[in-house]
Design a protein around this motif. Structure first.
Motif, PDB file in Angstrom:
ATOM      1  N   VAL A   6       0.851  -1.175   0.000  1.00  0.00           N
ATOM      2  CA  VAL A   6       0.000   0.000   0.000  1.00  0.00           C
ATOM      3  C   VAL A   6       0.891   1.231   0.000  1.00  0.00           C
ATOM      4  N   GLU A  51      -2.589  16.957   9.135  1.00  0.00           N
ATOM      5  CA  GLU A  51      -2.722  15.609   9.676  1.00  0.00           C
ATOM      6  C   GLU A  51      -1.406  15.148  10.290  1.00  0.00           C
ATOM      7  N   ARG A  54      -0.640  17.049  13.567  1.00  0.00           N
ATOM      8  CA  ARG A  54      -1.511  16.614  14.661  1.00  0.00           C
ATOM      9  C   ARG A  54      -1.066  15.271  15.198  1.00  0.00           C
ATOM     10  N   ARG A  55      -0.703  14.392  14.284  1.00  0.00           N
ATOM     11  CA  ARG A  55      -0.242  13.068  14.717  1.00  0.00           C
ATOM     12  C   ARG A  55       1.058  13.192  15.513  1.00  0.00           C
ATOM     13  N   GLU A  58       0.285  14.244  18.948  1.00  0.00           N
ATOM     14  CA  GLU A  58      -0.227  13.126  19.724  1.00  0.00           C
ATOM     15  C   GLU A  58       0.924  12.197  20.123  1.00  0.00           C
ATOM     16  N   TYR A  59       1.879  12.088  19.232  1.00  0.00           N
ATOM     17  CA  TYR A  59       3.048  11.233  19.479  1.00  0.00           C
ATOM     18  C   TYR A  59       3.925  11.826  20.569  1.00  0.00           C
ATOM     19  N   MET A 152       6.027   1.695  23.356  1.00  0.00           N
ATOM     20  CA  MET A 152       6.164   2.656  24.459  1.00  0.00           C
ATOM     21  C   MET A 152       7.571   3.250  24.475  1.00  0.00           C
ATOM     22  N   ARG A 155       8.365   5.744  21.643  1.00  0.00           N
ATOM     23  CA  ARG A 155       7.833   7.076  21.918  1.00  0.00           C
ATOM     24  C   ARG A 155       8.745   7.839  22.864  1.00  0.00           C
TER      25      ARG A 155
ATOM     26  N   TYR B  15     -12.590  14.134  19.171  1.00  0.00           N
ATOM     27  CA  TYR B  15     -11.539  13.266  19.714  1.00  0.00           C
ATOM     28  C   TYR B  15     -11.929  12.767  21.106  1.00  0.00           C
ATOM     29  N   ARG B  50     -11.767  13.274  10.696  1.00  0.00           N
ATOM     30  CA  ARG B  50     -10.517  12.646  10.247  1.00  0.00           C
ATOM     31  C   ARG B  50      -9.398  12.934  11.228  1.00  0.00           C
ATOM     32  N   GLU B  51      -9.291  14.218  11.583  1.00  0.00           N
ATOM     33  CA  GLU B  51      -8.230  14.615  12.505  1.00  0.00           C
ATOM     34  C   GLU B  51      -8.330  13.826  13.807  1.00  0.00           C
ATOM     35  N   ARG B  54      -7.333  10.113  13.282  1.00  0.00           N
ATOM     36  CA  ARG B  54      -5.896   9.957  13.089  1.00  0.00           C
ATOM     37  C   ARG B  54      -5.157  10.104  14.416  1.00  0.00           C
ATOM     38  N   ARG B  55      -5.587  11.070  15.215  1.00  0.00           N
ATOM     39  CA  ARG B  55      -4.950  11.258  16.511  1.00  0.00           C
ATOM     40  C   ARG B  55      -5.180  10.047  17.401  1.00  0.00           C
ATOM     41  N   GLU B  58      -2.831   7.392  16.437  1.00  0.00           N
ATOM     42  CA  GLU B  58      -1.498   7.659  16.958  1.00  0.00           C
ATOM     43  C   GLU B  58      -1.450   7.344  18.452  1.00  0.00           C
ATOM     44  N   TYR B  59      -2.551   7.609  19.125  1.00  0.00           N
ATOM     45  CA  TYR B  59      -2.664   7.356  20.566  1.00  0.00           C
ATOM     46  C   TYR B  59      -2.669   5.866  20.853  1.00  0.00           C
ATOM     47  N   GLY B  60      -3.218   5.111  19.919  1.00  0.00           N
ATOM     48  CA  GLY B  60      -3.189   3.667  20.062  1.00  0.00           C
ATOM     49  C   GLY B  60      -4.539   3.025  20.292  1.00  0.00           C
ATOM     50  N   PRO B  66      -5.048   1.545   5.542  1.00  0.00           N
ATOM     51  CA  PRO B  66      -4.933   2.621   4.556  1.00  0.00           C
ATOM     52  C   PRO B  66      -5.942   2.493   3.423  1.00  0.00           C
ATOM     53  N   ARG B 155      -1.668   6.320  28.370  1.00  0.00           N
ATOM     54  CA  ARG B 155      -1.778   5.648  27.066  1.00  0.00           C
ATOM     55  C   ARG B 155      -1.991   4.152  27.249  1.00  0.00           C
TER      56      ARG B 155
END
Lengths: 208, 208
Positions: A6, A51, A54-55, A58-59, A152, A155, B15, B50-51, B54-55, B58-60, B66, B155
């Motif tokens: 992908v 996007e 924002r990710r 969050e990371y 973990m 990150r 979110y 979407r935002e 996606r967050r 990322e948070y899990g 995709p 998390r």
DNA sequence: GTTACTATTCTTGTATACTAAATATGGAAC
DNA sequence: GTTCCATATTTAGTATACAAGAATAGTAAC
């Protein structure tokens, strides 16, 4: 038949690019990153840029100020020391989980990364040295085959990379730290986990 | 003069809403969440949805496929056991960092949350019980005033909440687990950290 | 009935346009 | 020169439109 390959979305590409720019020190802690600027730099619209940012927030590598700008995360002293404590706990857990078989499987790669660190220290390429240092520890954690631990730790290590970059280690201290990798590898080869734990504790605390 | 009260963006609201729906069990592991559906549900466009998704990925708490759909994260057995190990390490670190003063400051809240757990067990409201259980442990970690540890643990705990919801604990086992909170509180009051560590180890391992 | 292929539909990915808030600018009052 | 306010400008937040890939359904061949 499902598609196994992908293509990364633009957002994915931008995400990885910004991330690597932060982790390599190209984008330093505290720097402001306006969406439009990145959009032009990468030749895409603001949507995938947003996007990605924002990710990254969050990371934990980016901090957002609502309705204002995004900037690269920057440690306070307290946060740095707090983070080191968590890091040590996770690395010690990793050592706890390691079996000789796991070590065996990754020992070559670990040695290679440790050597890369030493090489980059001698050559004076600190950016690359820090990248390899980070990879060494990631590899060690990866050995445990514990996904939850690895994600973990990854990150956490990303943020620690910001510290490595911003701290101005002396060549001497850095030499010491990098040398400890070899000792850690040796203790792993000897399956002397007690020594390994002690070495790692010293290793992490040296960098605070 | 800067503005101190900043309105949450729609994306923030969405979110938090989706997150709480996942953590409360309303959205269960494996459920697919189409963007358009949420957009209509919340009466906003797809952009903030979407935002948020996606967050959350990322948070899990969300997994993205995709060009296809997003779905709520779901544990495999291996991942669950891996996660429990990391959880225990972090909780033990928290106990390590606790001082009597920190405990004192939060002991009332901890007791209240432990009582809430027991109440919801008796009443048979498992969803609420799990929320309170989660809050109990979060509060314990918050005591340490270690931001890095707290955000990591948060998390992890979010994912563990998915486990709590999906596992079908017997009333008896659940009663045992909840009772252990009281024992942990007692050991904290006595400043008997060794006992606390042992209780916590048992507590976490009971839930695997 | 099963398989393979094609066409359709549905959903995500991205660009663009517009809205609104925060910041920067510039001038007036002192 | 400094402070304050009004205005302009910039930038983030959101909606919408369109493009493109994935899932689905339906048809034909066996």
């Amino acid at each position: 038949m499902p598609q196994y390959i992908v293509q990364d979305s633009l957002a994915d590409k931008v995400y990885n690019l910004i991330k690597s720019q932060i982790l390599s020190g190209e984008l330093k802690g505290g720097m402001v990153i306006p969406e439009e600027h990145l959009a032009q730099q990468f030749g895409v619209s603001r949507t995938p840029i947003r996007e990605a940012i924002r990710r990254l927030a969050e990371y934990g590598l980016v901090v957002l100020k609502p309705r204002s700008h995004a900037m690269v995360y920057q440690f306070t002293e307290k946060q740095a020391s707090d983070t080191a404590k968590v890091r040590l706990a996770l690395e010690l857990l990793a050592i706890e989980l390691l079996t000789p078989a796991m070590v065996n499987k990754h020992i070559t790669e670990l040695s290679r990364l440790a050597a890369d660190c030493q090489y980059n220290l001698v050559v004076g390429n600190r950016a690359e040295l820090f990248v390899k240092d980070s990879l060494f520890h990631l590899e060690l954690v990866k050995c445990t085959e514990n996904e939850a631990l690895f994600s973990m730790y990854e990150r956490l290590d990303s943020r620690i990379q910001l510290l490595r970059i911003s701290k101005n280690f002396s060549d001497e201290l850095l030499g010491n730290i990098i040398h400890q990798h070899l000792l850690i590898i040796q203790s792993l080869k000897n399956n002397d986990m007690q020594a390994c734990r002690e070495l790692m504790t010293k290793h992490v605390n040296h960098q605070m």
